[in-house]
Design an enzyme around this catalytic site. Structure first.
Site, PDB file in Angstrom:
ATOM      1  N   HIS A 168      -0.346  79.641 100.792  1.00 34.05           N
ATOM      2  CA  HIS A 168      -1.739  79.610 101.248  1.00 34.05           C
ATOM      3  C   HIS A 168      -1.906  80.602 102.394  1.00 34.05           C
ATOM      4  O   HIS A 168      -0.973  80.829 103.171  1.00 34.05           O
ATOM      5  CB  HIS A 168      -2.130  78.222 101.759  1.00 34.05           C
ATOM      6  CG  HIS A 168      -2.535  77.255 100.689  1.00 34.05           C
ATOM      7  ND1 HIS A 168      -2.270  75.901 100.775  1.00 34.05           N
ATOM      8  CD2 HIS A 168      -3.190  77.429  99.518  1.00 34.05           C
ATOM      9  CE1 HIS A 168      -2.747  75.294  99.700  1.00 34.05           C
ATOM     10  NE2 HIS A 168      -3.308  76.197  98.931  1.00 34.05           N
ATOM     11  N   CYS A 264      -3.074  72.886 108.134  1.00 35.38           N
ATOM     12  CA  CYS A 264      -3.194  72.229 106.827  1.00 35.38           C
ATOM     13  C   CYS A 264      -3.770  70.825 106.950  1.00 35.38           C
ATOM     14  O   CYS A 264      -4.414  70.325 106.019  1.00 35.38           O
ATOM     15  CB  CYS A 264      -1.831  72.146 106.145  1.00 35.38           C
ATOM     16  SG  CYS A 264      -1.213  73.730 105.533  1.00 35.38           S
TER      17      CYS A 264
END
Length: 703
Positions: A168, A264
């Site tokens: 990511h 996150c």
């Protein structure tokens, strides 16, 4: 008074490493401690609450990764783009996040079901310009960026991730207040790093070293001048502090096991809207059509890999499989790229593979620009390859003549007929029209049938390199092909280096010339010098070719030979005078086989036949190669590369060298008709002449 920062979190009530969807989860399934995870999450929660208002989305049993709310979606103002998770293991989270966004007054946008986009994990706003940095490569698709730009009315800057550890964008890239950036450059491709450096000044870029990067130092939460993050090294903390930021560290080791850290675990839901619209077209997309033996020849996989390696994204829209063995397959593929430049690079390579526009309506005429300076092409000119090429001019496809690598396509018209020709840059004339860009160009890669195992085709080795396979088998099939070409009145060119002489191959190459298997010889000054030295003095580089030992004073032999030939005025004159009585050059003269010796800066002499004007030598090479059916490249990398660049597809090529790297370089031309043989060139020629003698004996017996 400014509105407080609001951040969305989800308690880790059901958090566990239950599956593997990223490298960090490998080896950690069912090895996380929920008690410790709760303790670490609560510590992070408490720190964030000191600087922002924290909202909570209720956790849902069965969806352990809901704790990573960064992937819930992307928020700007009152708009929320819901995530479309790549892995099925997380797709069940989508309804819960959608419900939360709707209940809290957000207008929810939903991407197509088959278009992955993982929210703020792959989309981060620049704190200075307001542009959106958007990642792709592992979880989010590049095509999603166009929707984001349109829906949020923002400028989208696409970054390609290439390290699976940083799957990511937020694992390796953290925009900070004031336009600063905390990031790990090796996680991105070259184009993306260049874009980052172009947009963010060096003094505002904080480069994270790998030991901190793998501890997810970039996966940080930034609120004003505070950065909340996992434990980092003192050196990185100092580097951040010197930029005016306050670092708050908290251990998040349990979440690292699942591939996440502070960022996150959070989603900022109060992103301010820019005063002026900045929407751009972040993605250039085209649909291409591929046809051929897409699966068994690996064409489709090669195309998809190429698109990905060049920084693009691909999706197969449809695939039609040939029913019978002889049938070809076809596919339409949507190609997306983050910039026109990247798209042009991708499409140029796909055109070489035979790709064309999928729709006839999308096919355009080639774009032409005028040459304004002799020997200089317009910017963005199309660079040719070895394959038969056609260009679309005034609605009609025109075949390009004199096909070769690394040229430009010049267009002319006479008596109503359009002509297209490959030209070297130096040959371009002022006023000529040259093809630019990638529109209106196609190459011919169509295959009518797959090779039959029973047929003795030249594609016996594909485009491979033979070293472990029996060289004898390869030689047998090359000999068969040479025999066939001679019988059909074809043409074989040889480009050879002096190693042919040093390894005892001169007598065998001379034999090939004498028997009519070689129709032109290309090389440098050295092969002729050492061949004549062997003929006249029995040595090569001063080494006795019979005994294999140096001869006293032999190091001067080649200079004496050069001097003698220069006195004669040419190699042919030396043959006529009886000074040269055997060897490669002798057979060329006696059998009227044309040759060209291209000079170089290192040449002694040179011989009077050696062309020291490089351009003239290239032109003579090209002339002698016209109509060639096969080229034997014998231990001369530089001359062979030059010959390869001048030779169109369809010409069979055999590259022989003792060095595997040289053979691979020469044989890797993208053509199934190029074969590499890793062996001693003298041994190769010996085996080749022996096999040809056997074929001739069989032919005599048959007659």
């Amino acid at each position: 008074m400014t509105n407080p920062t609001r951040i969305l979190m989800c308690a880790p009530d059901y958090y566990e490493v239950d599956y593997v969807i990223n490298p960090w989860m490998e080896g950690n399934v069912h090895k996380s401690s929920q008690a410790q995870a709760i303790e670490q999450w609560q510590a992070l929660h408490q720190i964030i609450k000191e600087y922002a208002v924290v909202d909570l989305v209720p956790p849902a049993q069965g969806w352990p990764d809901m704790v990573f709310t960064a992937n819930a979606g992307l928020v700007l103002g009152q708009k929320a783009i819901l995530s479309r998770f790549y892995h099925p293991e997380r797709q069940g989270e989508e309804p819960y996040f959608k419900q939360w966004f709707a209940e809290n007054g957000f207008q929810v946008y939903e991407l197509p079901q088959d278009l992955p986009f993982e929210g703020a994990g792959d989309a981060l706003f620049d704190r200075d310009s307001g542009a959106l940095w958007a990642g792709y490569g592992f979880r989010s698709e590049l095509d999603s960026h166009a929707y984001i730009a349109q829906w949020l009315d923002v400028e989208v800057l696409s970054l390609r991730l290439i390290d699976p550890r940083f799957y990511h964008l937020d694992t390796c890239f953290c925009p900070l207040s004031g336009g600063y950036l905390l990031y790990y450059p090796p996680a991105f491709d070259t184009y993306s790093n260049a874009l980052i450096e172009r947009r963010i000044p060096a003094e505002k870029r904080i480069v994270v070293p790998e030991p901190d990067a793998v501890n997810f130092a970039c996966n940080a939460v930034n609120v004003d001048d505070v950065i909340i993050m996992n434990k980092i090294s003192p050196e990185l903390e100092t580097a951040i502090a010197t930029k005016g930021f306050q670092v708050r560290q908290t251990s998040l080791t349990e979440f690292l096991k699942a591939g996440g850290a502070a960022k996150c675990l959070t989603l900022k839901t109060t992103e301010p809207i820019q005063e002026t619209a900045q929407a751009n077209a972040p993605v250039d997309s085209r649909i291409i059509h591929l046809e051929g033996h897409l699966l068994d020849a690996g064409i489709l996989n090669q195309a998809l890999d190429l698109i990905n390696e060049q920084g693009g994204s691909a999706k197969v829209l449809n695939f039609n499989l040939g029913i019978e063995r002889k049938n070809t397959s076809s596919a339409n593929v949507r190609v997306s790229a983050p910039s026109p430049t990247t798209m042009e690079d991708i499409m140029s390579a796909l055109i070489e593979m035979g790709a064309i526009s999928a729709s006839a309506e999308d096919i355009q005429d080639a774009h032409l620009e005028t040459v304004k300076q002799m020997g200089v092409a317009p910017d963005d000119f199309y660079v040719t390859n070895i394959y038969p090429t056609e260009v679309r001019i005034k609605g009609q496809w025109v075949k390009v003549t004199h096909q070769r690598m690394d040229g430009a396509i010049a267009i002319s018209e006479s008596n109503g007929t359009i002509h297209a020709r490959c030209r070297l840059l130096r040959d371009l004339q002022v006023g000529e029209k040259v093809v630019v860009g990638i529109d209106g160009i196609r190459t011919n890669h169509k295959t009518t049938a797959r090779p039959s195992a029973e047929k003795q085709e030249f594609s016996f080795m594909g485009a491979g390199v033979s070293s472990e396979r029996r060289v004898e088998l390869v030689v047998e099939q090359i000999a068969w092909e040479l025999h066939k070409i001679r019988a059909q009145g074809g043409k074989v060119a040889v480009t050879a280096g002096p190693v042919v002489i040093h390894t005892g191959g001169a007598q065998h190459l001379a034999n090939l010339i004498r028997q009519g298997y070689v129709h032109t010889l290309l090389g440098g000054n050295a092969i002729a010098v050492h061949d004549i030295e062997q003929s006249m003095m029995g040595t090569s580089l001063g080494v006795d070719m019979n005994k294999g030992v140096p001869v006293r004073g032999g190091h001067r032999h080649h200079l004496k030979v050069i001097n003698t030939i220069r006195r004669c005025g040419s190699i042919a004159n030396a043959v006529a005078q009886g000074l040269i009585t055997k060897g490669v050059m002798y057979e060329c003269v006696q059998n009227n086989v044309p040759f060209c010796l291209a000079g170089s800066i290192r040449d002694d002499g040179p011989l009077p036949d050696t062309e020291m004007d490089l351009i003239r030598a290239q032109e003579e090479y090209a002339r002698l190669l016209e109509g060639t059916n096969m080229v034997l490249m014998l231990s001369t990398m530089l001359h062979s590369i030059g010959v390869g660049n001048m030779t169109p597809a369809g010409v069979k090529m055999v590259c022989v060298d003792i060095n595997p790297a040289v053979v691979t370089k020469l044989s890797d031309r993208g053509s199934v008709e190029s074969v590499g043989v890793v062996t001693d060139v003298g041994l190769f020629l010996s085996l080749l002449t022996r096999q040809l003698d056997r074929l001739n004996q069989k032919a005599t017996i048959t007659v």
